[in-house]
Write a protein that holds these residues in place. Structure first.
Motif, PDB file in Angstrom:
ATOM      1  N   GLU A 117     -35.542   3.594  -7.074  1.00 29.48           N
ATOM      2  CA  GLU A 117     -36.156   3.031  -5.886  1.00 29.48           C
ATOM      3  C   GLU A 117     -36.789   1.673  -6.185  1.00 29.48           C
ATOM      4  OE1 GLU A 117     -36.950   5.203  -2.414  1.00 29.48           O
ATOM      5  OE2 GLU A 117     -34.948   4.868  -3.232  1.00 29.48           O
ATOM      6  N   GLU A 118     -37.417   1.554  -7.346  1.00 27.19           N
ATOM      7  CA  GLU A 118     -38.028   0.283  -7.731  1.00 27.19           C
ATOM      8  C   GLU A 118     -36.977  -0.819  -7.843  1.00 27.19           C
ATOM      9  OE1 GLU A 118     -40.242  -1.691 -11.606  1.00 27.19           O
ATOM     10  OE2 GLU A 118     -40.398   0.472 -11.289  1.00 27.19           O
ATOM     11  N   PHE A 119     -35.846  -0.514  -8.459  1.00 27.67           N
ATOM     12  CA  PHE A 119     -34.785  -1.514  -8.587  1.00 27.67           C
ATOM     13  C   PHE A 119     -34.224  -1.901  -7.222  1.00 27.67           C
ATOM     14  CE2 PHE A 119     -34.577  -0.618 -13.150  1.00 27.67           C
ATOM     15  CZ  PHE A 119     -34.279  -1.872 -13.646  1.00 27.67           C
ATOM     16  N   ILE A 120     -34.108  -0.942  -6.305  1.00 25.90           N
ATOM     17  CA  ILE A 120     -33.549  -1.230  -4.991  1.00 25.90           C
ATOM     18  C   ILE A 120     -34.496  -2.105  -4.173  1.00 25.90           C
ATOM     19  CG2 ILE A 120     -32.975  -0.194  -2.753  1.00 25.90           C
ATOM     20  CD1 ILE A 120     -31.739   2.145  -4.320  1.00 25.90           C
ATOM     21  N   TYR A 121     -35.761  -1.780  -4.170  1.00 23.02           N
ATOM     22  CA  TYR A 121     -36.697  -2.498  -3.299  1.00 23.02           C
ATOM     23  C   TYR A 121     -37.310  -3.736  -3.963  1.00 23.02           C
ATOM     24  CZ  TYR A 121     -36.474   1.408  -0.038  1.00 23.02           C
ATOM     25  OH  TYR A 121     -36.043   2.353   0.858  1.00 23.02           O
ATOM     26  N   PRO A 130     -32.078  -8.907  -7.895  1.00 20.92           N
ATOM     27  CA  PRO A 130     -32.919  -8.967  -6.696  1.00 20.92           C
ATOM     28  C   PRO A 130     -33.124  -7.598  -6.078  1.00 20.92           C
ATOM     29  CG  PRO A 130     -30.682  -9.593  -6.136  1.00 20.92           C
ATOM     30  CD  PRO A 130     -30.691  -9.353  -7.624  1.00 20.92           C
ATOM     31  N   GLY A 131     -34.202  -7.454  -5.320  1.00 23.46           N
ATOM     32  CA  GLY A 131     -34.449  -6.253  -4.534  1.00 23.46           C
ATOM     33  C   GLY A 131     -34.530  -6.615  -3.067  1.00 23.46           C
ATOM     34  N   LEU A 132     -34.530  -5.619  -2.221  1.00 13.74           N
ATOM     35  CA  LEU A 132     -34.571  -5.869  -0.779  1.00 13.74           C
ATOM     36  C   LEU A 132     -35.821  -6.645  -0.370  1.00 13.74           C
ATOM     37  CD1 LEU A 132     -33.378  -2.389   0.566  1.00 13.74           C
ATOM     38  CD2 LEU A 132     -32.004  -4.462   0.276  1.00 13.74           C
ATOM     39  N   GLU A 257     -25.648 -10.273   1.323  1.00 12.10           N
ATOM     40  CA  GLU A 257     -26.072 -10.978   2.538  1.00 12.10           C
ATOM     41  C   GLU A 257     -27.591 -10.900   2.656  1.00 12.10           C
ATOM     42  OE1 GLU A 257     -24.414 -12.777   4.550  1.00 12.10           O
ATOM     43  OE2 GLU A 257     -22.311 -12.220   4.392  1.00 12.10           O
ATOM     44  N   PRO A 258     -28.313 -11.803   1.994  1.00 10.71           N
ATOM     45  CA  PRO A 258     -29.780 -11.768   2.102  1.00 10.71           C
ATOM     46  C   PRO A 258     -30.273 -11.901   3.536  1.00 10.71           C
ATOM     47  CG  PRO A 258     -29.089 -13.219   0.322  1.00 10.71           C
ATOM     48  CD  PRO A 258     -27.852 -12.863   1.082  1.00 10.71           C
TER      49      PRO A 258
END
Length: 270
Positions: A117-121, A130-132, A257-258
């Motif tokens: 979750e940390e890597f994703i966000y 990058p994360g969300l 797609e940021p």
């Protein structure tokens, strides 16, 4: 799956199945990103990096100089957490039918899932991941105080409009901090409708309680979550008292797609 060293463990297939089921069930309760992102894989433990973008000259060569064409790649992190199972407890389960405590398996799997979750966000800036919530080029909306009953809908609508204006028309997913998410279980005055129900009509891919601050709205074209090795358990050895095992997985978020992301900051204590 020789790299998991399972053949060295004195466990039969039924016991490994129990361990794997406990790990997956515990991780599933923690994970949110996988519920709304496009997931590809698993491709295998050998997926250590992924090429991104197009090949290009590292610099423009001079008239008499050979050019150097290079690609770019990002790393695929391996997430790992060790745990122990009592040799005596395993023997009691197998020989005497006593209950088997798999809490150590669940705790390790939850730790791996929390790091996913940390890597994703958030991502990992030092390694170019990058994360969300952190990727450059994302949309950002500064919201108000969500203790105001109408503010949540106003801020999410503003984020939707920001994505829609750039051609990202949903269906959207919304991830919120625990405080913001829990605050949505209020009813609109004079109605039986919860704020959460209202937002779920707007965010058709779901509204999720995530380990983040504030919130983020995401269109599915944001990118992909690439899985190398999905969550599995392996065997290390034993010390006469405990069997030494570990839970591990490998994955990376590909933000393509940021502009399909809009972070929402609020004045509410998150």
């Amino acid at each position: 799956m020789d790299y998991l060293n399972r053949q060295a463990a004195p466990f039969d297939g039924a016991l490994w199945k129990l361990i794997d089921e406990a790990a997956v069930s515990a991780a599933r309760d923690v994970l949110t990103g996988r519920r709304f992102l496009e997931v590809e894989g698993p491709y295998g433990v050998g997926l250590t990096s992924v090429e991104v973008g197009n090949d290009d000259y590292c610099r423009q060569p001079g008239p008499e100089e050979a050019g150097a064409v290079m690609g770019r790649a990002i790393s695929v992190p391996m997430l790992r957490k060790g745990f122990q199972l009592s040799i005596r407890r395993i023997a009691a389960y197998r020989e005497m039918g006593q209950p088997l405590n798999l809490a150590p398996v669940q705790t390790a799997a939850e730790a791996v899932a929390a790091r996913e979750e940390e890597f994703i966000y958030i991502g990992q800036k030092n390694f170019g991941l990058p994360g969300l919530l952190t990727t450059e080029g994302r949309n950002q909306h500064i919201g108000g105080d969500w203790t105001n009953i109408d503010q949540a809908l106003e801020d999410v609508l503003a984020a939707v409009n920001a994505l829609d204006a750039k051609g990202f028309r949903g269906p959207y997913a919304l991830a919120l901090s625990p405080t913001l998410y829990n605050g949505l279980f209020r009813r609109y005055p004079g109605t039986d409708m919860l704020q959460l129900q209202h937002l779920r009509r707007l965010c058709e891919r779901g509204v999720y309680k995530a380990p983040i601050e504030h919130g983020v709205l995401v269109d599915p074209r944001v990118g992909r979550l690439l899985i190398g090795q999905d969550l599995m358990t392996g065997y290390i050895g034993q010390d006469g008292v405990h069997y030494q095992l570990y839970a591990s997985e490998s994955l990376v978020l590909m933000v393509e797609e940021p502009g399909a992301i809009c972070t929402i900051s609020t004045q509410t204590n998150v």
